[in-house]
Design an enzyme around this catalytic site. Sequence first.
Site, PDB file in Angstrom:
ATOM      1  N   GLN A 160       0.826  -1.216   0.000  1.00 52.05           N
ATOM      2  CA  GLN A 160       0.000   0.000   0.000  1.00 52.05           C
ATOM      3  C   GLN A 160       0.860   1.265   0.000  1.00 52.05           C
ATOM      4  O   GLN A 160       0.691   2.145  -0.846  1.00 52.05           O
ATOM      5  CB  GLN A 160      -0.853   0.068   1.277  1.00 52.05           C
ATOM      6  CG  GLN A 160      -1.863  -1.015   1.453  1.00 52.05           C
ATOM      7  CD  GLN A 160      -2.804  -0.644   2.589  1.00 52.05           C
ATOM      8  OE1 GLN A 160      -3.766   0.093   2.373  1.00 52.05           O
ATOM      9  NE2 GLN A 160      -2.543  -1.138   3.778  1.00 52.05           N
ATOM     10  N   VAL A 161       1.788   1.344   0.936  1.00 51.01           N
ATOM     11  CA  VAL A 161       2.625   2.547   1.046  1.00 51.01           C
ATOM     12  C   VAL A 161       3.694   2.540  -0.042  1.00 51.01           C
ATOM     13  O   VAL A 161       3.942   3.564  -0.698  1.00 51.01           O
ATOM     14  CB  VAL A 161       3.266   2.628   2.455  1.00 51.01           C
ATOM     15  CG1 VAL A 161       4.268   3.774   2.535  1.00 51.01           C
ATOM     16  CG2 VAL A 161       2.185   2.787   3.521  1.00 51.01           C
TER      17      VAL A 161
ATOM     18  N   TRP B  91      -3.487   2.538  11.123  1.00 54.43           N
ATOM     19  CA  TRP B  91      -4.742   2.298  10.398  1.00 54.43           C
ATOM     20  C   TRP B  91      -4.626   2.673   8.909  1.00 54.43           C
ATOM     21  O   TRP B  91      -5.394   3.466   8.380  1.00 54.43           O
ATOM     22  CB  TRP B  91      -5.881   3.093  11.051  1.00 54.43           C
ATOM     23  CG  TRP B  91      -6.179   2.717  12.468  1.00 54.43           C
ATOM     24  CD1 TRP B  91      -5.395   2.036  13.347  1.00 54.43           C
ATOM     25  CD2 TRP B  91      -7.394   3.029  13.188  1.00 54.43           C
ATOM     26  NE1 TRP B  91      -6.039   1.909  14.559  1.00 54.43           N
ATOM     27  CE2 TRP B  91      -7.249   2.499  14.490  1.00 54.43           C
ATOM     28  CE3 TRP B  91      -8.566   3.709  12.857  1.00 54.43           C
ATOM     29  CZ2 TRP B  91      -8.254   2.628  15.460  1.00 54.43           C
ATOM     30  CZ3 TRP B  91      -9.552   3.841  13.817  1.00 54.43           C
ATOM     31  CH2 TRP B  91      -9.399   3.293  15.104  1.00 54.43           C
TER      32      TRP B  91
ATOM     33  N   THR C  36       4.567   1.415  13.771  1.00 53.64           N
ATOM     34  CA  THR C  36       3.133   1.273  13.994  1.00 53.64           C
ATOM     35  C   THR C  36       2.674   1.730  15.379  1.00 53.64           C
ATOM     36  O   THR C  36       3.453   1.662  16.353  1.00 53.64           O
ATOM     37  CB  THR C  36       2.748  -0.218  13.815  1.00 53.64           C
ATOM     38  OG1 THR C  36       1.403  -0.421  14.253  1.00 53.64           O
ATOM     39  CG2 THR C  36       3.646  -1.150  14.630  1.00 53.64           C
TER      40      THR C  36
ATOM     41  N   TYR D  99       2.712  -8.952  16.313  1.00 50.86           N
ATOM     42  CA  TYR D  99       3.056  -7.981  15.264  1.00 50.86           C
ATOM     43  C   TYR D  99       3.738  -6.751  15.883  1.00 50.86           C
ATOM     44  O   TYR D  99       4.807  -6.320  15.430  1.00 50.86           O
ATOM     45  CB  TYR D  99       1.783  -7.577  14.502  1.00 50.86           C
ATOM     46  CG  TYR D  99       1.946  -6.380  13.595  1.00 50.86           C
ATOM     47  CD1 TYR D  99       2.627  -6.483  12.386  1.00 50.86           C
ATOM     48  CD2 TYR D  99       1.409  -5.132  13.950  1.00 50.86           C
ATOM     49  CE1 TYR D  99       2.768  -5.374  11.556  1.00 50.86           C
ATOM     50  CE2 TYR D  99       1.544  -4.029  13.132  1.00 50.86           C
ATOM     51  CZ  TYR D  99       2.220  -4.153  11.931  1.00 50.86           C
ATOM     52  OH  TYR D  99       2.361  -3.055  11.115  1.00 50.86           O
TER      53      TYR D  99
ATOM     54  N   TYR E 288       5.763  -7.685   7.454  1.00 51.93           N
ATOM     55  CA  TYR E 288       4.748  -8.721   7.686  1.00 51.93           C
ATOM     56  C   TYR E 288       3.611  -7.983   8.386  1.00 51.93           C
ATOM     57  O   TYR E 288       3.751  -7.578   9.541  1.00 51.93           O
ATOM     58  CB  TYR E 288       5.334  -9.824   8.573  1.00 51.93           C
ATOM     59  CG  TYR E 288       4.386 -10.963   8.861  1.00 51.93           C
ATOM     60  CD1 TYR E 288       4.592 -12.229   8.301  1.00 51.93           C
ATOM     61  CD2 TYR E 288       3.286 -10.795   9.703  1.00 51.93           C
ATOM     62  CE1 TYR E 288       3.728 -13.279   8.572  1.00 51.93           C
ATOM     63  CE2 TYR E 288       2.423 -11.835   9.962  1.00 51.93           C
ATOM     64  CZ  TYR E 288       2.646 -13.074   9.404  1.00 51.93           C
ATOM     65  OH  TYR E 288       1.788 -14.116   9.670  1.00 51.93           O
TER      66      TYR E 288
HETATM   67  N1  LIG Z   1      -1.352  -1.584   7.226  1.00 52.10           N
HETATM   68  C1  LIG Z   1      -1.482  -0.885   8.345  1.00 52.10           C
HETATM   69  O1  LIG Z   1      -2.599  -0.661   8.856  1.00 52.10           O
HETATM   70  C2  LIG Z   1      -0.272  -0.333   9.055  1.00 52.10           C
HETATM   71  C3  LIG Z   1      -0.443   0.351  10.274  1.00 52.10           C
HETATM   72  C4  LIG Z   1       0.679   0.885  10.904  1.00 52.10           C
HETATM   73  C5  LIG Z   1       1.941   0.726  10.338  1.00 52.10           C
HETATM   74  N2  LIG Z   1       2.071   0.041   9.172  1.00 52.10           N
HETATM   75  C6  LIG Z   1       3.411  -0.130   8.631  1.00 52.10           C
HETATM   76  O2  LIG Z   1       3.504   0.593   7.400  1.00 52.10           O
HETATM   77  C7  LIG Z   1       4.389  -0.069   6.494  1.00 52.10           C
HETATM   78  C8  LIG Z   1       3.716  -0.294   5.162  1.00 52.10           C
HETATM   79  O3  LIG Z   1       2.551  -1.097   5.382  1.00 52.10           O
HETATM   80  P1  LIG Z   1       1.563  -1.486   4.204  1.00 52.10           P
HETATM   81  O4  LIG Z   1       0.185  -1.484   4.773  1.00 52.10           O
HETATM   82  O5  LIG Z   1       1.882  -0.682   2.991  1.00 52.10           O
HETATM   83  O6  LIG Z   1       1.998  -3.008   3.980  1.00 52.10           O
HETATM   84  P2  LIG Z   1       1.449  -4.037   2.864  1.00 52.10           P
HETATM   85  O7  LIG Z   1       0.484  -3.381   1.949  1.00 52.10           O
HETATM   86  O8  LIG Z   1       1.041  -5.268   3.609  1.00 52.10           O
HETATM   87  O9  LIG Z   1       2.770  -4.339   2.022  1.00 52.10           O
HETATM   88  C9  LIG Z   1       3.822  -5.053   2.592  1.00 52.10           C
HETATM   89  C10 LIG Z   1       4.911  -5.232   1.567  1.00 52.10           C
HETATM   90  O10 LIG Z   1       5.896  -6.100   2.153  1.00 52.10           O
HETATM   91  C11 LIG Z   1       6.226  -7.105   1.190  1.00 52.10           C
HETATM   92  N3  LIG Z   1       6.682  -8.330   1.831  1.00 52.10           N
HETATM   93  C12 LIG Z   1       5.964  -9.239   2.538  1.00 52.10           C
HETATM   94  N4  LIG Z   1       6.731 -10.264   2.897  1.00 52.10           N
HETATM   95  C13 LIG Z   1       7.986 -10.016   2.408  1.00 52.10           C
HETATM   96  C14 LIG Z   1       9.232 -10.713   2.427  1.00 52.10           C
HETATM   97  N5  LIG Z   1       9.360 -11.907   3.021  1.00 52.10           N
HETATM   98  N6  LIG Z   1      10.294 -10.146   1.816  1.00 52.10           N
HETATM   99  C15 LIG Z   1      10.195  -8.936   1.208  1.00 52.10           C
HETATM  100  N7  LIG Z   1       9.040  -8.237   1.142  1.00 52.10           N
HETATM  101  C16 LIG Z   1       7.949  -8.767   1.728  1.00 52.10           C
HETATM  102  C17 LIG Z   1       4.912  -7.330   0.457  1.00 52.10           C
HETATM  103  O11 LIG Z   1       5.143  -8.025  -0.771  1.00 52.10           O
HETATM  104  P3  LIG Z   1       3.931  -8.884  -1.431  1.00 52.10           P
HETATM  105  O12 LIG Z   1       2.841  -7.889  -1.706  1.00 52.10           O
HETATM  106  O13 LIG Z   1       4.522  -9.479  -2.640  1.00 52.10           O
HETATM  107  O14 LIG Z   1       3.538  -9.878  -0.370  1.00 52.10           O
HETATM  108  C18 LIG Z   1       4.442  -5.895   0.266  1.00 52.10           C
HETATM  109  O15 LIG Z   1       5.092  -5.294  -0.828  1.00 52.10           O
HETATM  110  C19 LIG Z   1       4.825  -1.351   7.214  1.00 52.10           C
HETATM  111  O16 LIG Z   1       6.049  -1.124   7.871  1.00 52.10           O
HETATM  112  C20 LIG Z   1       3.749  -1.567   8.253  1.00 52.10           C
HETATM  113  O17 LIG Z   1       4.210  -2.301   9.371  1.00 52.10           O
HETATM  114  C21 LIG Z   1       0.995  -0.470   8.493  1.00 52.10           C
END
Ligand SMILES: NC(=O)c1ccc[n+]([C@@H]2O[C@H](COP(=O)([O-])OP(=O)(O)OC[C@H]3O[C@@H](n4cnc5c(N)ncnc54)[C@H](OP(=O)(O)O)[C@@H]3O)[C@@H](O)[C@H]2O)c1
Length: 303
Positions: A14-15, A152, A103, A127, A63
Amino acid sequence: MQNSKIVVFGSSGQVGWELRHKLACLGQVTGVEYPEVDFRNPQSVRDALRSAQPGVIINAAAYTAVDKAESEPDLAMAINGAAPAVIAEEARRLGSILVHYSTDYVFDGTKQSPYVETDATNPMNIYGKTKLAGDEAIQASGCEYLILRTSWVYGARGNNFLLTMLRLAGEREELRIVDDQTGGPTSSECIAQATADILAQVLGPSGGGLEGRSGIYNLTNAGETTWFGFAQALLGRASRNLGTATPKLVPIPTSEFPRPARRPANSRLSCQRLEETFGVRMPHWEDALSLVLETLRDGVARA
Ligand SMILES: NC(=O)c1ccc[n+]([C@@H]2O[C@H](COP(=O)([O-])OP(=O)(O)OC[C@H]3O[C@@H](n4cnc5c(N)ncnc54)[C@H](OP(=O)(O)O)[C@@H]3O)[C@@H](O)[C@H]2O)c1
């Protein structure tokens, strides 16, 4: 001056996806995707960085399956804890700036006001524990870094609450939504824009790198709501602008929606430090929501 080659890990997320677009005017952006580089294999991470020699490394990979992490703690730790440690070590070696995302789930949610960066952490779930391990490894590494703590996250693509609600609205007549967790819904596009705004200062002619500004910064859209409030706002707008069905929304306590991972009741993060240090002011979550829904509407119109 910092070289403007930028590597983005997790560029399909997403990001990460938004970052590729927002950063394009700042330098040569290389998106690195899984499984081309797999965070379970530290050597693949090192090889990618040593070959790219970037001035800036952005880690948007993680993750993020919060409930699943409870049954896969080792995998979550490898990706969220160990891999960022390797990236930070390489960043120090290369003299690169590392931008990493953290997070609200590093906190236990018992504070009665928004969390600031210096508040004590106490994650309630696996997590959160693994993300905190990543933060701590980066802080201890000696590299120049920005840890941007957000919450979120949602957007027009990916796995997120907004897209789940829009899908469920078409499938069910009633949706029961948790109304006792408070936080800041934050659009992936706003996170990427803020990251670009910060990097424009750091990489610009008068930037001077991070010099004294390495650290943790909260980064969420302004304002606060509950998951129920977010659902109400998004489905109200979606019904008007996208013609989405309007199911009955029922507010419920967390106790009526048991899940494997516990969540903090208070996820609010104060962004004052970000604003004071970089002059970045985040849009209100309701304005960000309207923009994401416009993106979806335009996408639908083009289809
Ligand atoms: N989502 C939320 O609500 C939230 C809230 C607070 C903080 N955050 C933080 O914000 C950041 C971005 O989150 P997001 O929501 O954009 O995450 P996301 O959409 O789940 O994307 C995660 C990315 O990590 C990649 N990934 C997963 N397993 C991997 C591995 N083994 N090796 C290399 N890459 C891998 C995924 O690849 P694939 O797509 O190919 O699996 C995807 O490109 C993260 O640090 C997350 O912890 C997120």
